[in-house]
Design a protein around this motif. Structure first.
Motif, mmCIF file in Angstrom:
data_model
loop_
_atom_site.group_PDB
_atom_site.id
_atom_site.type_symbol
_atom_site.label_atom_id
_atom_site.label_comp_id
_atom_site.label_asym_id
_atom_site.label_seq_id
_atom_site.Cartn_x
_atom_site.Cartn_y
_atom_site.Cartn_z
ATOM 1 N N ASP A 166 0.816 -1.212 0.000
ATOM 2 C CA ASP A 166 0.000 0.000 0.000
ATOM 3 C C ASP A 166 0.852 1.266 0.000
ATOM 4 O OD1 ASP A 166 0.856 -0.501 2.608
ATOM 5 O OD2 ASP A 166 -1.010 0.132 3.546
ATOM 6 N N ARG A 193 -2.176 2.582 -1.966
ATOM 7 C CA ARG A 193 -3.399 1.806 -2.075
ATOM 8 C C ARG A 193 -4.045 1.687 -0.700
ATOM 9 N NH1 ARG A 193 -4.418 -0.888 -6.672
ATOM 10 N NH2 ARG A 193 -5.764 -2.327 -5.503
ATOM 11 N N ASP A 194 -5.262 1.209 -0.682
ATOM 12 C CA ASP A 194 -6.007 1.037 0.558
ATOM 13 C C ASP A 194 -5.759 -0.362 1.103
ATOM 14 O OD1 ASP A 194 -8.448 0.123 2.152
ATOM 15 O OD2 ASP A 194 -8.834 2.267 1.969
ATOM 16 N N ASP A 198 -7.468 -4.031 -0.122
ATOM 17 C CA ASP A 198 -6.675 -5.089 -0.739
ATOM 18 C C ASP A 198 -6.721 -6.373 0.077
ATOM 19 O OD1 ASP A 198 -6.061 -3.389 -2.763
ATOM 20 O OD2 ASP A 198 -3.957 -3.124 -2.249
#
Length: 508
Positions: A166, A193-194, A198
């Motif tokens: 992330d 990213r989250d 994920d």
């Protein structure tokens, strides 16, 4: 049933120079017995009779070495089409040209073919199991299903793990000059990213496509330094919940070690102690590379029961340094062997890895290292099986084990004169002698040719998708060339950073 008759069956506890001649009996996907040629005569006659009727099979294994299938304990399927495209590029410059996020969405045809290509090469070289740490772009079910279907099509065993991260920035980012062009800066910083999203996706896929047959799950964080604590703790929780192995890159480069000294202050600058603190270090954990592990960290890894997957070919090609295999072995750390990416090792050939496993251990020390051919073979078989959570399933030839088996010809120059099956397998064989391969009791290579696929047709299909791939690759190559001066300057800065150890053998 399948009867493998009259081969020299490799047994690490027996005579590894001239293994005994044995018959191996397989029923469905499991080894039933390993006996002398004159034993269990009635059963063998029955299998021979069934073979005449086309029900069973008898494999004449005379003049072959019968081995457990190799386990490729660290591999990425996403860049097999980049084989031969990159040379003389340090790790981070290589990463600018190979990471899936830079390529974006790929066609289903390309996804299938790149997966088949790597698996085909593995099988023809006696590798029956791969641990694919795969980054999905986009991260959706259609992409995953295409890859999973390709693995089923070729007939290889796979332990699949979604490589989660992330934090988007490259490992070398903290050491780069500030005056980067916008294009290079975008590539270096990536996109966050989250973690929760994920992790939820990974869990949903583990539940939707449960481990079965030749398909097995693992969980993976791309690297501790590329992940928030929330992601690392989530990966650990998934491993506990589903009893799955954990895979992550650790200390592949000097930049990663230097970054660890900066960001893991509460743990003495140690990536290993940080992993331990967040619950990511344990007997289910495999650390890929481990080049820049410090001596005290080796002891911590040993106590945790974790494994190190050695990748000598990519470590050398990407100028990462020489992993401390002698020290890891001496401390009792479990060792496995991987072929890594096709873009940085350029092949899925365990024989090259076996040889380098032994030779690199002694390249910096004139005294005997104690790292021998038997150790390399163990790393490529049972050591890899244990790393993948399949220690009681594959990795050895014994009743009750899965019939993942390779037959290597002994009537070749590699074994002439025939002095030692183990040492000549490691130091002389190239892979050309692999004749027959079984995975789960199914013959997938016979006479050196794949049985599940038409190789000629697959190669033609690959040529059809290559123009689009090469076009995208050239765009990334241009970014890499633009970034090269800044990256080289960062590497020179890193040379002056004291991280408490050295893994490059010769300094300017």
């Amino acid at each position: 049933m399948i009867l493998i008759r009259g081969g020299r069956v490799y047994d690490p506890a027996g005579d590894t120079d001239r293994p005994a001649i044995r018959d191996v009996l397989i029923e469905n996907d499991v080894i039933v017995s390993i006996t002398t040629p004159d034993a269990d005569h009635e059963t063998k006659q029955r299998v021979e009779a069934e073979a005449v009727r086309g029900v069973g099979q008898v494999i004449d294994a005379r003049d072959t070495l019968v081995l457990p299938g190799f386990v490729n304990a660290h591999y990425h399927s996403y860049d097999t089409l980049a084989k031969g495209l990159i040379e003389d590029a340090p790790f981070d410059l290589w990463a600018l040209q190979t990471q899936p996020a830079y390529y974006g969405r790929r066609s289903k045809a390309e996804l299938r073919l790149r997966t088949l290509l790597g698996a085909m090469e593995c099988l023809k070289g006696g590798i029956t199991t791969v641990q694919d740490m795969c980054t999905l772009v986009p991260q959706d079910e259609e992409t995953l299903d295409t890859i999973a279907a390709a693995y089923a099509e070729v007939g290889i065993r796979v332990v699949f793990a979604l490589a989660l991260r992330d934090l988007g920035d490259l490992d070398i980012a903290p050491f780069l000059p500030t005056d980067l062009s916008p294009a290079v800066r975008r590539a270096v910083t990536g996109s966050p990213r989250d973690a929760a999203e994920d992790l939820a996706f990974a869990e949903a896929q583990i539940r939707r496509l449960p481990s079965s047959g030749l398909w097995h799950w693992g969980v993976a964080a791309s690297g501790p330094q590329r992940a928030s604590d929330a992601l690392l703790e989530g990966v650990s929780a998934l491993s506990e919940r589903y009893e799955l192995p954990i895979f992550t890159h650790v200390y592949e480069t000097r930049a990663q070690a230097a970054k660890a000294r900066r960001i893991y202050g509460p743990h003495g600058g140690s990536m290993i102690r940080h992993m331990d603190a967040v619950g990511l270090l344990g007997p289910r954990t495999t650390l890929a590379h481990g080049v820049w592990i410090a001596p005290d960290e080796i002891a911590t890894i040993a106590r945790a029961g974790a494994t190190v997957a050695h990748n000598p070919l990519s470590n050398m090609k990407l100028k990462s340094g020489v992993a401390p295999i002698r020290a890891l072995k001496a401390e009792g750390v479990g060792l496995a062997l991987g072929c890594d990416n096709c873009s940085c090792g350029d092949c899925q050939n365990m024989f090259q890895g076996l040889k380098m496993f032994c030779l690199l251990a002694g390249v910096a020390d004139p005294e005997p290292t104690g790292v021998h051919a038997l150790d390399a073979i163990e790393a490529a078989t049972l050591g890899g099986a244990r790393a993948l959570g399949l220690g009681g399933v594959i990795g050895a030839l014994a009743p009750g084990r899965q019939a993942d088996i390779s037959l290597v010809r002994l009537d070749t120059l590699a074994f002439t004169p025939f002095n030692s099956a183990a040492r000549q397998l490691v130091f002389s064989e190239t892979g050309a002698g692999v004749d027959t391969v079984l995975v789960g009791g199914r013959v997938v290579v016979r006479g050196g040719r794949l049985t599940m696929l038409d190789e000629t047709a697959i190669r033609a299909e690959i040529e059809d998708v290559m123009p689009a791939f090469r076009l995208d690759f050239e765009g990334l190559r241009r970014t890499s060339l633009e970034a090269a001066p800044a990256f080289i300057e960062a590497l020179r800065r890193l040379d002056k950073v004291d991280i408490g150890l050295e893994r490059h053998l010769a300094r300017r």
